[in-house]
Design a protein around this motif. Structure first.
Motif: not given
Ligand SMILES: O=c1ccn([C@@H]2O[C@H](COP(=O)(O)OP(=O)(O)O[C@H]3O[C@H](CO)[C@@H](O)[C@H](O)[C@H]3O)[C@@H](O)[C@H]2O)c(=O)[nH]1
Length: 478
Positions: A15-16, A146, A351, A375
């Motif tokens: 996520g980062h 964030m 994706d 997204e």
């Molecule tokens: O099977 C998957 C799972 C995830 N994603 C991608 O992974 C990212 C997930 O990001 P996010 O939705 O922000 O969730 P987290 O991974 O939980 O993100 C962490 O990081 C974020 C940004 O700092 C914070 O807002 C959240 O609270 C924190 O948990 C996104 O781009 C999704 O598109 C995929 O493409 N495929």
């Protein structure tokens, strides 16, 4: 000679990392060379999403991840941690040991005429990068991942937390300098913020976050994956925490910045998506009829709660694609047969941007991670909000109450002994309302309108595109 090189150092959590890879692509489309610093086991997925043939301006600098006691051997990414609660802090401390090798990278670049960096963009968890940048006189831009609103709110409430401990949970909060588009009570402040009151300054997590916070506000500027039209009113509140007039630069949604390139990268992944895309294509009886369910890359959901969700989705009668992370959970007996042809449960990385962009998809049941929120609204998909941790409750409020692009599942009370917050009946009602109810239709219209604004922000003359041009030119002047 004009400086053309940017060094990006993401924190090792998907996520980062993902939005910073999008930033790398965006910088590269502005004719800058980018070095992404990472560790060996993270390098493969990064180079897969930045195929060198498509991204000749982006290269990787790989440094070893330290082995430290208290962390499972070979762990280099938070997705490999058996439990976030137990292992996040040792993992964060381990990343401090990356300082020496990072110094060598910066020393080499800073000492070269052609490679001298315009700036370093590093994740806020990598606080020590500020000292390294100062040692080589290179501006550090901090990245949180964030929204502006959640960042400003988190900083404000972090300071207020010691006074909030013991207060009545239903007490309304008045946040100074912020004109919040939603109401907030003491009981809604996440644990990650209240810990500053509960734990006290000696708590190891509080100590770590204080270090991170100091380096954050002393950075040259802050890069935000958002766009001004969405959050303009919160920018002054956020900037008020930073020193020396440092500014917040809204450059997002970063994943939209280089759409042509994204399409070329996607063709590489098309084989992996074939099954899913066929399944979705078959469901386009009515466009927007499929619910997508995913909780990002960090959330731990109890097996009992996953059972409730499975039954709730089944009861709703709505077609769905559900991406499940929990490896130890098994689908309730007989459910997969009963939902055959209507529900697809996937246990792998898919994706998400592709899924949200498919015309069959019309709703997103999400934990409200900020990347997912951006997204979803950028593709015009309304959200059924199920916030779980960190700043996600703020994102849920912003999306549902502030922007009216989503709905909430009705909470049935507090968490039970099995870790269940939402019962199947409430999940079923929420899914049906989002996908077929009047409130769901309004949320969809709002999400589509916001999606159009998001696309304009990154296009020619758009706010994010202009901010990027200004940022590069100000960095060249400093
Ligand atoms: O099977 C998957 C799972 C995830 N994603 C991608 O992974 C990212 C997930 O990001 P996010 O939705 O922000 O969730 P987290 O991974 O939980 O993100 C962490 O990081 C974020 C940004 O700092 C914070 O807002 C959240 O609270 C924190 O948990 C996104 O781009 C999704 O598109 C995929 O493409 N495929």
């Amino acid at each position: 000679m004009a400086k053309n090189h940017v060094i990006i150092f993401p924190f090792m959590a998907q996520g980062h990392t993902l939005p910073l890879l999008d930033l790398a692509k965006s910088l590269s489309s502005h004719n800058l060379r980018v070095t992404v610093v990472t560790t060996p086991s993270n390098a493969k997925s990064i180079s897969d999403s930045l195929p060198p043939a498509n991204h000749p301006n982006i290269s990787l600098a790989v440094i070893p991840f330290p082995a430290i006691s208290g962390l499972p051997e070979g762990t280099e990414n938070t997705s490999q941690l058996p439990s976030m609660q137990e292992f996040l802090l040792p993992f964060l401390h381990a990343t401090k040991k990356l300082q020496k090798p990072f110094e060598r990278i910066l020393a080499a670049a800073a000492g070269s005429d052609v490679d001298r960096p315009l700036c370093v963009v590093s994740d806020f968890f990598l606080a020590w990068t500020l000292d390294t940048c100062r040692a080589f006189d290179v501006p550090r831009l901090v990245f949180h991942g964030m929204s502006v609103c959640a960042m400003a709110l988190s900083k404000s409430l972090w300071c207020a937390a010691p006074q909030l401990v013991g207060a009545d949970g239903s007490q309304p909060l008045d946040v100074p300098n912020m004109n919040l588009p939603f109401d907030l009570t003491v009981g809604e402040v996440p644990w990650e913020i209240m810990v500053n009151g509960i734990g006290g300054p000696e708590n190891p997590f509080v100590e770590f976050m204080e270090e991170v916070g100091w380096a954050d506000v002393n950075s040259w500027g802050v890069v935000v994956n958002s766009f001004e039209e969405l959050e303009l009113s919160h920018i002054p509140a956020l900037e008020s925490f930073y020193r020396d007039g440092a500014r917040a630069w809204c450059l997002g949604p970063l994943f939209l910045c280089d759409q042509a390139q994204a399409a070329r990268d996607k063709s590489k992944e098309a084989e992996g998506l074939f099954e899913l895309s066929r399944w979705l294509d078959e469901r386009v009886v009515a466009s927007g009829s499929v619910m997508y369910v995913s909780f990002g890359t960090q959330a731990d959901v109890s097996s009992a709660q996953l059972d409730e969700l499975a039954h709730g989705l089944e009861m709703s009668g709505v077609p769905f694609v559900w991406v499940v992370r929990a490896g130890s959970w098994s689908v309730p007996e007989g459910l997969e047969e009963r939902i055959e042809g209507r529900g697809l449960i996937l246990r792998k990385w898919v994706d998400q941007r592709y899924v949200l962009g498919h015309r069959a998809v019309g709703g997103f049941l999400s934990h409200c991670g900020w990347n997912s929120m951006l997204e979803s609204i950028s593709t015009g998909v309304p959200i059924l909000a199920w916030p779980m941790m960190a700043e996600q409750p703020f994102n849920a409020k912003l999306i549902v109450e502030g922007l009216e692009a989503g709905l909430r599942i009705e909470a049935t009370g507090s968490i039970d002994a099995d870790g269940v917050v939402f019962k199947r009946e409430a999940i079923c009602r929420g899914v049906r309302e989002l996908m077929g109810g009047a409130k769901g239709r309004r949320a969809r219209d709002r999400a589509r309108a916001l999606g159009r604004v998001a696309h304009r922000a990154v296009g020619d003359g758009g706010s994010s595109r202009d901010a990027m041009t200004r940022l590069i030119s100000e960095l060249r002047e400093c």
